[in-house]
Design an enzyme around this catalytic site. Structure first.
Site, short mmCIF file in Angstrom:
data_model
loop_
_atom_site.label_atom_id
_atom_site.label_comp_id
_atom_site.label_asym_id
_atom_site.label_seq_id
_atom_site.Cartn_x
_atom_site.Cartn_y
_atom_site.Cartn_z
N PRO A 98 42.65 46.47 43.01
CA PRO A 98 41.60 46.86 42.29
C PRO A 98 41.29 47.89 41.37
O PRO A 98 40.79 47.92 40.42
CB PRO A 98 40.27 46.90 43.15
CG PRO A 98 41.14 47.04 44.48
CD PRO A 98 42.28 46.73 44.54
N GLU A 125 43.79 49.47 53.67
CA GLU A 125 42.91 50.19 52.68
C GLU A 125 43.37 50.48 51.37
O GLU A 125 42.84 51.02 50.50
CB GLU A 125 42.33 51.32 53.51
CG GLU A 125 41.56 51.05 54.78
CD GLU A 125 40.44 50.06 54.64
OE1 GLU A 125 39.59 50.45 53.76
OE2 GLU A 125 40.40 49.25 55.34
N ARG A 163 51.14 28.18 33.76
CA ARG A 163 50.63 26.93 33.08
C ARG A 163 50.90 27.08 31.59
O ARG A 163 50.59 26.34 30.81
CB ARG A 163 49.20 26.76 33.45
CG ARG A 163 48.27 27.81 33.34
CD ARG A 163 47.02 27.39 33.84
NE ARG A 163 46.22 26.25 33.18
CZ ARG A 163 45.63 26.29 32.04
NH1 ARG A 163 45.55 27.47 31.18
NH2 ARG A 163 45.02 25.48 31.30
N ASP A 178 41.80 26.05 25.50
CA ASP A 178 41.13 26.81 26.88
C ASP A 178 40.44 27.86 26.43
O ASP A 178 40.41 28.43 25.15
CB ASP A 178 42.67 27.37 27.42
CG ASP A 178 43.32 26.42 28.15
OD1 ASP A 178 43.04 25.31 28.53
OD2 ASP A 178 44.43 27.02 29.11
N1 ADE Z 1 43.50 43.45 46.19
C1 ADE Z 1 42.29 43.73 46.46
N2 ADE Z 1 41.62 43.32 45.63
C2 ADE Z 1 41.86 42.94 44.37
C3 ADE Z 1 41.75 42.78 42.91
N3 ADE Z 1 40.52 42.72 42.76
N4 ADE Z 1 42.68 42.44 42.28
C4 ADE Z 1 44.01 42.42 42.49
N5 ADE Z 1 44.37 42.92 43.73
C5 ADE Z 1 43.43 43.02 44.75
#
Ligand code: ADE
Length: 256
Positions: A98, A125, A163, A178
């Site tokens: 994230p 984590e 794709r 798209d």
């Molecule tokens: N691992 C955990 N959450 C994630 C996300 N939002 N994007 C990519 N990998 C992740």
């Protein structure tokens, strides 16, 4: 695009759950791309690179705190093993997390030019920061929410990139209009019947007038984008006609 002579676009995936990658790639467009040797997905089990009998890949964070972190050594060894088989020395190593840069259609298009890459799926984590500092070359997030691991994110990336590779999506399915490829949300689409429960398909689409249909579609894209994702209009390529139509919509008291 990946060079056809160099073989399929190859995704190495480092994960502690390699079997997660079987079923999603056994159906539809991805299954066809793999059997046609346009794409290859190679899962590598990170536990195979753990030195101990228990195949430990996680440990407590220094300084305390909740949760466990993925240890550096198994990840370094797994990446180095995968990379040693790569056809090119500059094979990127992408951590899914994230904290990464957002995966947009522009990033997806950029990745279609990479013939082979290593995707690292974190679990627990997070990962030891040295993985970020000295091992990976890029870090990508699929959105501002937290998954329980990078596996689903890696699958999303593989699907979105695959794709767009030549030959993966046929001309009948086409990726050209798209959403996001044009910088706008896609216009509404309908199929038979022309009337269902008294809801009729817009007349223009039944008219056979291709210029009118193209104009209607463009305008519906603009309208939908203005309503749902006005941020996209800041970067989309717009003609004078588009700008005029958007101006009209913004003036229209009934639009909002
Ligand atoms: N691992 C955990 N959450 C994630 C996300 N939002 N994007 C990519 N990998 C992740």
């Amino acid at each position: 695009m990946a060079d056809a002579l160099a073989g399929p676009t190859r995704f190495h995936v480092l994960t502690i759950f390699p079997t997660m990658f079987v079923s999603p790639f056994s159906e539809g467009i991805m299954a066809r791309a793999i059997s046609n040797e346009l794409v290859e997905v190679r899962p590598h089990d990170i536990r195979d690179y753990a030195p101990d009998r228990h195949r430990t890949v996680d440990d407590y964070p220094f300084g305390g705190g909740p949760g466990m972190l993925m240890k550096a050594a198994p990840l370094f060894d797994a990446v180095e093993a995968a990379r040693s088989t790569a056809r090119s020395a500059d094979c990127p190593v992408i951590l899914l997390s994230p904290q990464g840069r957002p995966l947009t259609q522009a990033v997806v298009e950029e990745l279609t030019r990479v013939p082979e890459m290593v995707l690292v799926c974190g679990r627990y984590e997070g990962v030891d920061e040295r993985v970020r500092d000295y091992l990976v070359t890029d870090e990508i997030s699929i959105g501002d929410y937290v998954l329980s691991g990078g596996e689903l994110a890696a699958m999303v990336l593989i699907d979105a990139v695959s794709r767009l590779l030549p030959g993966v999506v046929g001309s009948i399915e086409s990726t050209e209009d798209d959403s996001f490829t044009t910088g706008l949300i896609q216009h509404p689409q309908y199929t038979r019947p022309a009337e269902y429960r008294s809801w009729r398909v817009p007349d223009t689409l039944l008219s056979g007038n291709h210029a009118e249909i193209a104009r209607w579609r463009r305008r519906e894209s603009l309208r939908k984008t203005l309503r749902r994702r006005p941020d996209l209009l800041e970067t989309a390529e717009l003609t004078d006609d588009d700008e005029k139509y958007l101006h009209q919509l913004r003036q229209d008291q009934t639009f909002h």
